[in-house]
Motif scaffolding. Structure first.
Motif, PDB file in Angstrom:
ATOM      1  N   UNK A 284       0.822  -1.214   0.000  1.00 33.74           N
ATOM      2  CA  UNK A 284       0.000   0.000   0.000  1.00 33.74           C
ATOM      3  C   UNK A 284       0.856   1.263   0.000  1.00 33.74           C
ATOM      4  N   UNK A 285       2.066   1.197   0.533  1.00 34.78           N
ATOM      5  CA  UNK A 285       2.968   2.336   0.451  1.00 34.78           C
ATOM      6  C   UNK A 285       3.401   2.582  -0.986  1.00 34.78           C
ATOM      7  N   UNK A 286       3.704   1.511  -1.705  1.00 31.92           N
ATOM      8  CA  UNK A 286       4.261   1.627  -3.051  1.00 31.92           C
ATOM      9  C   UNK A 286       3.194   1.759  -4.123  1.00 31.92           C
ATOM     10  N   UNK A 287       2.118   0.990  -3.999  1.00 34.02           N
ATOM     11  CA  UNK A 287       1.129   0.927  -5.075  1.00 34.02           C
ATOM     12  C   UNK A 287      -0.294   1.238  -4.611  1.00 34.02           C
ATOM     13  N   UNK A 288      -0.449   1.892  -3.479  1.00 36.30           N
ATOM     14  CA  UNK A 288      -1.779   2.139  -2.935  1.00 36.30           C
ATOM     15  C   UNK A 288      -2.740   2.778  -3.916  1.00 36.30           C
ATOM     16  N   UNK A 289      -2.228   3.652  -4.771  1.00 34.50           N
ATOM     17  CA  UNK A 289      -3.085   4.357  -5.736  1.00 34.50           C
ATOM     18  C   UNK A 289      -3.641   3.416  -6.803  1.00 34.50           C
ATOM     19  N   UNK A 290      -3.093   2.200  -6.883  1.00 32.26           N
ATOM     20  CA  UNK A 290      -3.537   1.231  -7.884  1.00 32.26           C
ATOM     21  C   UNK A 290      -4.616   0.282  -7.351  1.00 32.26           C
ATOM     22  N   UNK A 291      -4.997   0.423  -6.084  1.00 35.88           N
ATOM     23  CA  UNK A 291      -5.923  -0.536  -5.474  1.00 35.88           C
ATOM     24  C   UNK A 291      -7.280  -0.592  -6.180  1.00 35.88           C
ATOM     25  N   UNK A 292      -7.910   0.526  -6.529  1.00 41.27           N
ATOM     26  CA  UNK A 292      -9.197   0.437  -7.236  1.00 41.27           C
ATOM     27  C   UNK A 292      -9.066  -0.296  -8.575  1.00 41.27           C
ATOM     28  N   UNK A 293      -7.966  -0.040  -9.292  1.00 44.00           N
ATOM     29  CA  UNK A 293      -7.752  -0.738 -10.563  1.00 44.00           C
ATOM     30  C   UNK A 293      -7.606  -2.233 -10.335  1.00 44.00           C
ATOM     31  N   UNK A 294      -6.838  -2.604  -9.300  1.00 41.49           N
ATOM     32  CA  UNK A 294      -6.666  -4.015  -8.974  1.00 41.49           C
ATOM     33  C   UNK A 294      -7.998  -4.693  -8.698  1.00 41.49           C
ATOM     34  N   UNK A 295      -8.837  -4.088  -7.866  1.00 42.21           N
ATOM     35  CA  UNK A 295     -10.107  -4.719  -7.512  1.00 42.21           C
ATOM     36  C   UNK A 295     -10.996  -4.934  -8.731  1.00 42.21           C
ATOM     37  N   UNK A 296     -10.998  -3.974  -9.634  1.00 41.92           N
ATOM     38  CA  UNK A 296     -11.797  -4.109 -10.853  1.00 41.92           C
ATOM     39  C   UNK A 296     -11.301  -5.278 -11.692  1.00 41.92           C
ATOM     40  N   UNK A 297      -9.978  -5.360 -11.875  1.00 38.25           N
ATOM     41  CA  UNK A 297      -9.388  -6.431 -12.684  1.00 38.25           C
ATOM     42  C   UNK A 297      -9.613  -7.790 -12.030  1.00 38.25           C
ATOM     43  N   UNK A 298      -9.342  -7.890 -10.716  1.00 39.64           N
ATOM     44  CA  UNK A 298      -9.437  -9.178 -10.039  1.00 39.64           C
ATOM     45  C   UNK A 298     -10.870  -9.670  -9.946  1.00 39.64           C
ATOM     46  N   UNK A 299     -11.808  -8.771  -9.681  1.00 41.47           N
ATOM     47  CA  UNK A 299     -13.204  -9.183  -9.623  1.00 41.47           C
ATOM     48  C   UNK A 299     -13.665  -9.748 -10.957  1.00 41.47           C
ATOM     49  N   UNK A 300     -13.192  -9.166 -12.048  1.00 45.78           N
ATOM     50  CA  UNK A 300     -13.551  -9.670 -13.376  1.00 45.78           C
ATOM     51  C   UNK A 300     -12.950 -11.048 -13.603  1.00 45.78           C
ATOM     52  N   UNK A 301     -11.692 -11.246 -13.227  1.00 46.08           N
ATOM     53  CA  UNK A 301     -11.052 -12.558 -13.390  1.00 46.08           C
ATOM     54  C   UNK A 301     -11.764 -13.634 -12.579  1.00 46.08           C
TER      55      UNK A 301
END
Length: 344
Positions: A284-301
């Motif tokens: 979360x320190x390094x990539x915290x800003x990417x969390x919403x993108x991750x959730x969208x991608x992972x939920x689709x997978x």
């Protein structure tokens, strides 16, 4: 057993020297805290157990402050809202927070994610849709940068991070080699997760087996273990290989450096001559800003059945210490979660 009139909590009793033992943590009871203005009372239903918790028991300098003696052990939780004095939360909502190893916790809502009242699989927010899944996705995507046809190696291959790394790498068109502890885990990695090969670290010569499984060398090694696995991987790294580093679980109980000659010249020399990228990250320190993108991608997978997920559920807060100690030895199979209380 969780009740409505007391708060069980597990606190740090003493700092361990080497492996934690029965004196490291202590179960105690306290009164249930009461929320003030703008605060929310949460009842813990699921508690995540993760390797980083061993580091929080130590007073050594790290990326986060250690747990103080007598304080409640830290940990991610999925909880139900009991009482809310914060307009962002309603009674009965599921929330993802850092409630720690206890039945009840208070939050002002900062850093808390409201999952809604009827979220399916709420415990998944601690695993595939939470920190472990995010660690796998971001570390592989933005540091590992796998390309079709490359070889990706990951240890702890059936754990919540390793299993996800391997499956994402397969989606990217890579050859995936896992390393796991035991025949059952290796069979699962190949037959269920789709890995091309999986090496049982408990059997035979790991270096020889890994070389046979990676005839074209290794392009990406997702580092979450260290120790003997890293020793076997390093000589096989191809030029311009990438090594995302998210953990070193094999070394968390160590009290001194390994015996033998200084290996830093060998390690640094290989990094130099093979032009390797070795990058540590705190998710979360390094990539915290990417969390919403991750959730969208992972939920689709997950919805499309492209990613499989396995939980190792332990019943009862009082069993959390032994479950954590076992995890540090590789005894869990899947994402380790403690059910602290009933869903409703």
């Amino acid at each position: 057993m969780q009740s409505s009139d007391k708060n069980r909590r597990i606190v740090l009793n003493e700092r361990p020297k080497g492996e934690p033992n029965d004196n490291t943590l202590r179960l105690e009871e306290a009164s249930i805290p009461q929320p003030g203005d703008g605060e929310v009372l949460l009842r813990t239903v699921y508690l995540s157990l993760d390797p980083y918790m061993r580091g929080r028991m130590s007073a050594a300098k790290s990326y986060a402050n250690p747990v103080e003696i007598g304080d409640t052990m830290v940990g991610g939780t999925v909880s139900r809202v009991v009482t809310s004095k914060n307009k962002r939360f309603n009674e009965g909502d599921w929330v993802l927070s850092q409630g720690g190893w206890q039945d009840y916790s208070i939050t002002n809502g900062e850093g808390v994610i409201n999952l809604g009242a009827d979220t399916p699989n709420p415990s998944w927010a601690l695993g595939i849709l939470g920190m472990p899944g995010f660690t796998a996705w971001a570390g592989l995507e933005f540091i590992g940068e796998p390309k079709a046809g490359e070889t990706v190696v990951v240890a702890a291959a059936t754990g919540p991070v390793g299993a996800t790394v391997g499956q994402i790498a397969k989606l990217k068109g890579c050859r995936v080699v896992g390393i796991a502890g035991g025949e059952e885990k290796c069979r699962y990695a190949i037959e269920e997760l789709g890995f091309d090969a999986c090496i049982d670290r408990r059997e035979g010569d790991l270096k020889v087996a890994l070389k046979e499984a990676c005839p074209d060398g290794i392009d990406v090694y997702f580092e979450n273990v260290g120790g003997a696995v890293f020793d076997a991987v390093l000589p096989l790294m191809n030029p311009h290989g990438r090594i995302p580093v998210c953990g070193l679980v094999a070394q968390y109980n160590a009290t001194s450096l390994p015996e033998g000659p200084d290996r830093s010249p060998l390690i640094l020399g290989t990094i130099l001559t093979q032009k390797l990228r070795v990058q540590g990250f705190i998710i979360f320190d390094t990539f915290g800003h990417k969390f919403p993108e991750f959730q969208k991608v992972m939920q689709a997978w997950l919805k499309e059945g492209k990613i499989k997920y396995r939980e190792d559920m332990v019943e009862g807060l009082e069993k959390a210490p032994q479950a954590l100690y076992g995890m540090l030895k590789g005894e869990n199979f899947g994402k380790l979660v403690v059910r602290v209380g009933p869903d409703s």
